[in-house]
Each structure stands twice: as structure tokens, then as C-alpha cells.
Design an enzyme around this catalytic site. Sequence first.
Site, short mmCIF file in Angstrom:
data_model
loop_
_atom_site.label_atom_id
_atom_site.label_comp_id
_atom_site.label_asym_id
_atom_site.label_seq_id
_atom_site.Cartn_x
_atom_site.Cartn_y
_atom_site.Cartn_z
N LYS A 119 27.20 80.07 -13.03
CA LYS A 119 28.24 81.11 -13.02
C LYS A 119 28.15 81.95 -11.75
CE LYS A 119 28.23 82.05 -17.93
NZ LYS A 119 27.42 83.01 -18.67
N LYS A 200 28.79 64.43 -35.28
CA LYS A 200 27.66 64.94 -36.05
C LYS A 200 28.02 66.30 -36.67
CE LYS A 200 22.93 66.24 -35.23
NZ LYS A 200 21.98 66.89 -35.34
N LYS A 203 27.37 73.35 -36.99
CA LYS A 203 28.07 74.62 -37.03
C LYS A 203 28.87 74.83 -35.74
CE LYS A 203 26.74 79.27 -37.96
NZ LYS A 203 25.64 80.21 -38.16
#
Length: 331
Positions: A119, A200, A203
Site C-alpha cells: 500500500k 471451501k 467465514k
Amino acid sequence: MKEVSLTGIKPTGDLHIGNYFGAIKPALELAKTYDARYFIADYHGLNTMKDPAELNSTIRHVAAGWLAAGLDPEKVILYRQSSIPEVFELTIMLTAFTSKGLMNRAHAYKAAVQENAEKGGDVDAGINMGLFTYPILMAADIIIFDSDVVPVGKDQVQHIEMAQDIAQAVNANYGKPVLKIPRAGVQENTAVVPGLDGRKMSKSYGNTIPLFAPEKTLHKTIMRVVTNSQTVDEPKDPESSQIYLLYKLFATAEEQAALAARYRAGGMGWGEAKEELFRAANRDLAPMRERYDAIMADIPALDRILAQGAEKARPIAAATVKRFRKAAGID
Ligand code: TRP
């Protein structure tokens, strides 16, 4: 004497069936062969979770989840890391034997630095000392219980190697085995659980089926499994459908064979395949959900179970710290 296995449970919200088949179920199997110990790594959770209500409820959620899944606190030890102050005393002692360079090489820290570098700007942005020293706290978790084996996924192997390095540095310094050197029990053949979209279950992909959701939510979620556009009449390949792969996790061998034959024969649409999956999943999950709800309805009782676990764990932890302090000349 049985060998000691230690499983660390990171506090994470919304346990899903990927967690259950990939981590919880195989870890509970260890109780058959090992003197099995389990703990909730709540101080590790503090590194990322700064909202007190969230951290507090997540700790109870994972504890209740593991108990509902079958962890028997009479047979194994389950405790919260935060209940064992000796872990933190050992952590500080271990920092004196851990080179900064070793921590610089830790994957999670390196990845965070690299992300910052890409970044442009400060490479240390957003990185707290908890993240940087994470492997030392984890080494203390392991070493404090004279653990023989630590069952982990491949992503955690480096942490176990670091725990070995650190313990060896201590033993080398004092010229005797003060600390037990742990080994990683890498779980090779754990079930890969596909998510709603076929990737897969995770979350971070937002493709999970929650473990303890009410029946209606479970049904609604299963109805959202992504399918192709094959018609009802077309024969279908069971093994390339995540509906069938999920079904296999819950069904007996005979049930699997029978349903596979129906896929191949044609005449069964995706809607019906999903209903079959729901029936099989709910059969297993309903009793677990009931246990979970009952445990969560009595948090003081849950906390007593965790406190009893801590009571069993603390003397073991204290003995390790005492041994180390004596070797170090701080006794
Ligand atoms: N780092 C582990 C994970 O991310 C959790 C953990 C913390 C752990 N301390 C441990 C695992 C000690 C095994 C032993 O899942």
C-alpha cells in the site's frame, strides 16, 4: 502414561459445519488416545477483537459449541487461557529466549508487513505487539502443559516449530531438559467441507452453514446452495455437486449409495436433493443445537465448567513455571 495433546481454540463467532467437520470433530477424537486438553485462547482473541461485548459473547459461544459437540469436561480439561496467569508469566520468561529475528519471520506478521508495504506508507501500520509476539504466547500455551502433541492445520505448523525452537533455546542454555519439546500433529485427512458456492466453507467467503442455527434458518440456508441449471429429468453426477458432498458428511454409507443412485438415474431435481441434505443434516444437528441452546441458557453453569477446568489446569501450569524459575535462578 498417556501422551498429552493440547488443542487451542481461537474465539470466533458463528461456528459453522466447516469448523465442526474440519476441526472440532477430529479434535474431540483425540480424547480416545491422549490425555486431551483444550483451551480457549481468549488473550489471543484480544489482539483482533477490541469490542468487549463481542469478545465476551464469542468466548461463551465457542465454549458452548465445543461442549455441545461432545467435549466431556469430566474426561478432558477445558479451560480459558485467561484463567491461567502462569501462561503469561511463562510468556515473559520465553521472550528472553526468543530472538526478534524469529518473530520477524512469522507468516502472519510478515504478511501484515507486506500488505502495508504494497500500500506504500508505514510498514508497521495496524500491527500491535500482540500480533508480533503471538508465537511466543502460543509457545507458552503449549509448553506450560508439557504437551507432547499439538494437533494443528498446516497453517499453524510454523508456530509449533517456533515453540520447539524457543523451548530448545531454554534447554540448551541450562544444559538440561527444563521444558518439554512439543511436536505438531498435522491433520492431513480432515474433511474438506464445501461451502454454499462450492468453495471451501469459510467465514471469509460468506458461504457457511451455521452449526447451531434454528431449524428454519438451517433449511433456508441449505436451499441457497448454488446449483447448475440441469433439469429435474437429467441424470446428475453426485460427486461434482456440493449438495451431495455435504450430504456425505451426515449420511450413512448405505444412504450415500442410495442417494447417489438417484442422482445418476435422473428424475430428481436440485430442490429435492437439497431437502434430502436438510433431512440428514438436521438429524445430526438438532440434538447438538438443543444442547447448545441449553448451555447458552445458563451462562453461570458454563462458567463453572470453565472454572473447574482452570482449577485442574493451574497446578500443572504452576509446576512448569516453578521448574523454569528454579533453573533460571529466580526461585
Ligand atoms: N493459533 C491457533 C489458531 O490460529 C490458536 C492457538 C493459540 C493454539 N494457542 C495455541 C493452537 C496453542 C494450539 C496450541 O488456530
